[in-house]
Design a protein around this motif. Sequence first.
Motif, mmCIF file in Angstrom:
data_model
loop_
_atom_site.group_PDB
_atom_site.id
_atom_site.type_symbol
_atom_site.label_atom_id
_atom_site.label_comp_id
_atom_site.label_asym_id
_atom_site.label_seq_id
_atom_site.Cartn_x
_atom_site.Cartn_y
_atom_site.Cartn_z
ATOM 1 N N GLU A 45 32.325 15.214 46.184
ATOM 2 C CA GLU A 45 31.149 15.673 45.451
ATOM 3 C C GLU A 45 30.490 16.908 46.071
ATOM 4 O OE1 GLU A 45 32.240 11.609 44.944
ATOM 5 O OE2 GLU A 45 31.499 12.594 46.767
ATOM 6 N N ASP A 46 30.975 17.342 47.216
ATOM 7 C CA ASP A 46 30.309 18.425 47.938
ATOM 8 C C ASP A 46 30.826 19.782 47.462
ATOM 9 O OD1 ASP A 46 29.118 20.150 49.742
ATOM 10 O OD2 ASP A 46 29.369 18.789 51.452
ATOM 11 N N SER A 47 30.029 20.472 46.663
ATOM 12 C CA SER A 47 30.447 21.742 46.057
ATOM 13 C C SER A 47 30.590 22.877 47.070
ATOM 14 C CB SER A 47 29.457 22.152 44.963
ATOM 15 O OG SER A 47 28.160 22.348 45.510
ATOM 16 N N ARG A 48 30.146 22.641 48.292
ATOM 17 C CA ARG A 48 30.290 23.672 49.328
ATOM 18 C C ARG A 48 31.739 23.801 49.797
ATOM 19 N NH1 ARG A 48 25.708 21.392 53.271
ATOM 20 N NH2 ARG A 48 26.884 19.504 52.693
ATOM 21 N N TYR A 49 32.535 22.793 49.494
ATOM 22 C CA TYR A 49 33.952 22.829 49.859
ATOM 23 C C TYR A 49 34.796 23.268 48.666
ATOM 24 C CZ TYR A 49 32.730 20.532 54.224
ATOM 25 O OH TYR A 49 32.186 20.257 55.455
ATOM 26 N N ASN A 50 35.978 23.850 48.943
ATOM 27 C CA ASN A 50 36.831 24.321 47.849
ATOM 28 C C ASN A 50 37.515 23.153 47.141
ATOM 29 O OD1 ASN A 50 39.586 23.875 49.040
ATOM 30 N ND2 ASN A 50 38.903 25.387 50.536
ATOM 31 N N LYS A 51 38.098 23.464 46.012
ATOM 32 C CA LYS A 51 38.648 22.400 45.160
ATOM 33 C C LYS A 51 39.802 21.652 45.832
ATOM 34 C CE LYS A 51 41.956 25.078 42.330
ATOM 35 N NZ LYS A 51 43.098 24.154 42.415
ATOM 36 N N TYR A 52 40.538 22.338 46.698
ATOM 37 C CA TYR A 52 41.654 21.679 47.378
ATOM 38 C C TYR A 52 41.138 20.639 48.368
ATOM 39 C CZ TYR A 52 44.187 25.693 45.502
ATOM 40 O OH TYR A 52 44.717 26.648 44.658
ATOM 41 N N GLN A 53 40.068 20.980 49.065
ATOM 42 C CA GLN A 53 39.466 20.034 49.997
ATOM 43 C C GLN A 53 38.838 18.860 49.253
ATOM 44 O OE1 GLN A 53 36.942 23.106 51.620
ATOM 45 N NE2 GLN A 53 37.974 23.078 53.601
ATOM 46 N N ARG A 54 38.109 19.158 48.186
ATOM 47 C CA ARG A 54 37.441 18.100 47.417
ATOM 48 C C ARG A 54 38.451 17.176 46.747
ATOM 49 N NH1 ARG A 54 34.589 22.477 45.293
ATOM 50 N NH2 ARG A 54 35.342 21.975 43.191
ATOM 51 N N ASP A 55 39.512 17.754 46.205
ATOM 52 C CA ASP A 55 40.526 16.933 45.528
ATOM 53 C C ASP A 55 41.173 15.947 46.495
ATOM 54 O OD1 ASP A 55 40.037 18.182 43.144
ATOM 55 O OD2 ASP A 55 41.831 19.455 43.180
ATOM 56 N N PHE A 56 41.424 16.404 47.719
ATOM 57 C CA PHE A 56 42.066 15.493 48.668
ATOM 58 C C PHE A 56 41.079 14.438 49.164
ATOM 59 C CE2 PHE A 56 43.946 14.290 52.824
ATOM 60 C CZ PHE A 56 45.094 13.706 52.304
ATOM 61 N N ARG B 131 38.872 13.151 47.384
ATOM 62 C CA ARG B 131 38.872 12.191 46.273
ATOM 63 C C ARG B 131 40.088 11.270 46.378
ATOM 64 N NH1 ARG B 131 38.434 15.654 42.691
ATOM 65 N NH2 ARG B 131 36.166 15.553 42.468
ATOM 66 N N GLN B 132 41.242 11.853 46.701
ATOM 67 C CA GLN B 132 42.454 11.056 46.862
ATOM 68 C C GLN B 132 42.319 10.050 48.000
ATOM 69 O OE1 GLN B 132 45.973 13.463 47.330
ATOM 70 N NE2 GLN B 132 47.366 11.708 47.381
ATOM 71 N N LEU B 133 41.643 10.452 49.070
ATOM 72 C CA LEU B 133 41.414 9.562 50.202
ATOM 73 C C LEU B 133 40.406 8.468 49.882
ATOM 74 C CD1 LEU B 133 41.126 12.019 53.258
ATOM 75 C CD2 LEU B 133 42.986 10.419 52.792
ATOM 76 N N GLY B 134 39.567 8.719 48.885
ATOM 77 C CA GLY B 134 38.503 7.776 48.570
ATOM 78 C C GLY B 134 37.353 7.854 49.550
ATOM 79 N N THR B 135 37.110 9.040 50.097
ATOM 80 C CA THR B 135 36.010 9.220 51.055
ATOM 81 C C THR B 135 34.672 8.875 50.402
ATOM 82 O OG1 THR B 135 37.249 11.001 52.133
ATOM 83 C CG2 THR B 135 34.891 10.846 52.614
ATOM 84 N N ALA B 136 33.903 8.038 51.049
ATOM 85 C CA ALA B 136 32.627 7.571 50.486
ATOM 86 C C ALA B 136 31.640 8.726 50.321
ATOM 87 C CB ALA B 136 32.016 6.502 51.382
ATOM 88 N N PRO B 137 31.005 8.854 49.148
ATOM 89 C CA PRO B 137 30.007 9.913 48.929
ATOM 90 C C PRO B 137 28.875 9.876 49.948
ATOM 91 C CG PRO B 137 30.599 8.877 46.851
ATOM 92 C CD PRO B 137 31.226 8.051 47.929
ATOM 93 N N SER B 138 28.588 8.692 50.477
ATOM 94 C CA SER B 138 27.493 8.537 51.437
ATOM 95 C C SER B 138 27.757 9.264 52.759
ATOM 96 C CB SER B 138 27.246 7.050 51.720
ATOM 97 O OG SER B 138 28.414 6.437 52.249
ATOM 98 N N LEU B 139 29.004 9.670 52.986
ATOM 99 C CA LEU B 139 29.341 10.379 54.221
ATOM 100 C C LEU B 139 29.032 11.867 54.152
ATOM 101 C CD1 LEU B 139 32.740 8.685 55.206
ATOM 102 C CD2 LEU B 139 30.500 8.356 56.272
ATOM 103 N N LYS B 140 28.613 12.343 52.977
ATOM 104 C CA LYS B 140 28.257 13.751 52.839
ATOM 105 C C LYS B 140 27.193 14.121 53.867
ATOM 106 C CE LYS B 140 26.422 17.117 49.498
ATOM 107 N NZ LYS B 140 25.929 17.338 48.116
#
Length: 387
Positions: free
Chosen positions: A223-234, A236-245
Amino acid sequence: MTESEDILRLHAAHTGVLDIKSDLSVTSKADLGKAYTPGVAIISKKIAAEPELKNKYTMSGKLVALVTDGSAVLGLGNIGPAGGLPVIEGKALLYKDLAGINAIPIAVNQVPADEVVATIKNISLSFAGIHLEDIAAPRCFEIEEKLNQELDIPVYHDDQEGTAIVVLAGLINACKVTGRDLKYAHVVINGVGASGLATAKLLFHAGVKNLTLVDVYGVVTAEDSRYNKYQRDFARQLGTAPSLKNKKLADVIKNQDAFVGLSDKNVLSASEVETMNADPIVFALANPDPEINPKVAIGAGTKVMATGSSQYPNQVNNILAFPGLFKGLLGSGLKKVDFGLQVAIASALADTVESVTATEIVPSVFNENVVKKVNQAVIDYAKHQKK
């Protein structure tokens, strides 16, 4: 004479470190007729009728293009295409000396990614493979992705696949030393640029699921728009909790089994290492200065320490991968450097260490068996793929 002066003198004396040698001797009209005109007309007409024969009758079948735009040179940053040339020239030298591979350095301007792709595609008939080097993220992801789609020859980015392969090899043996199963290890990767993201993806493919990615803004989340789409997509694949932002390295290092740093100097402290699980693994791979001084890390309880420097044991260096990798690619005809191949090479590198210890988890860059083992791993993988 200082060391810097000696290096400058050496490179200036030879106008670089490479040359071109001939494979045929031309000492008579008969030799000239076979090597050049009129003999080449026979070759040209045959290739015109069957273009794929260029790989048999010209050096295009054994030549690798080493391409850089100098936008992300290790330890130096964006020094431009001309500044990047000495690096790829040095790698071309290593290709030849270590694996007998012919590689030619090519610098391209820092133009949009599509222009780089078009440039490489337009000259690709002269080559049997493309080695990308020192191209900044995220453009390097796009360039490699598009080239893989549009070319029928191997495309390899050393800062991505090369780093990932050697890190995986090191972690395989580090886990042997510490009595861990790598698949269940908790690994934090600090620095999620080209090398960090590629390493994370390869570890994930190899079965490591407990991955936490940290970069300049903290933990990478989808969910962090400061990162590029490749970082965000992965993420998401990892299932990183949004609360860790926004959580920083200090917030997530506790109870980690391994730290892999592909970031900057002095970002990991002794007190943070002490919060990791027992017998932690620390790969501080930033150059020229690591994320933590090895003596400090070991003093804080680190069981297995690796850096990117030759000053310390366990040097994680891409030179362990690329010479043998391309020797195998050219010898086998394999077209893609996929995750399966990368895992196979990493396993071969790990197996090259005869007696694994905390201070020897990867082979020396001067180990004569490295190129042989990597080359054979590629050939074996290619045979398996053809079944």
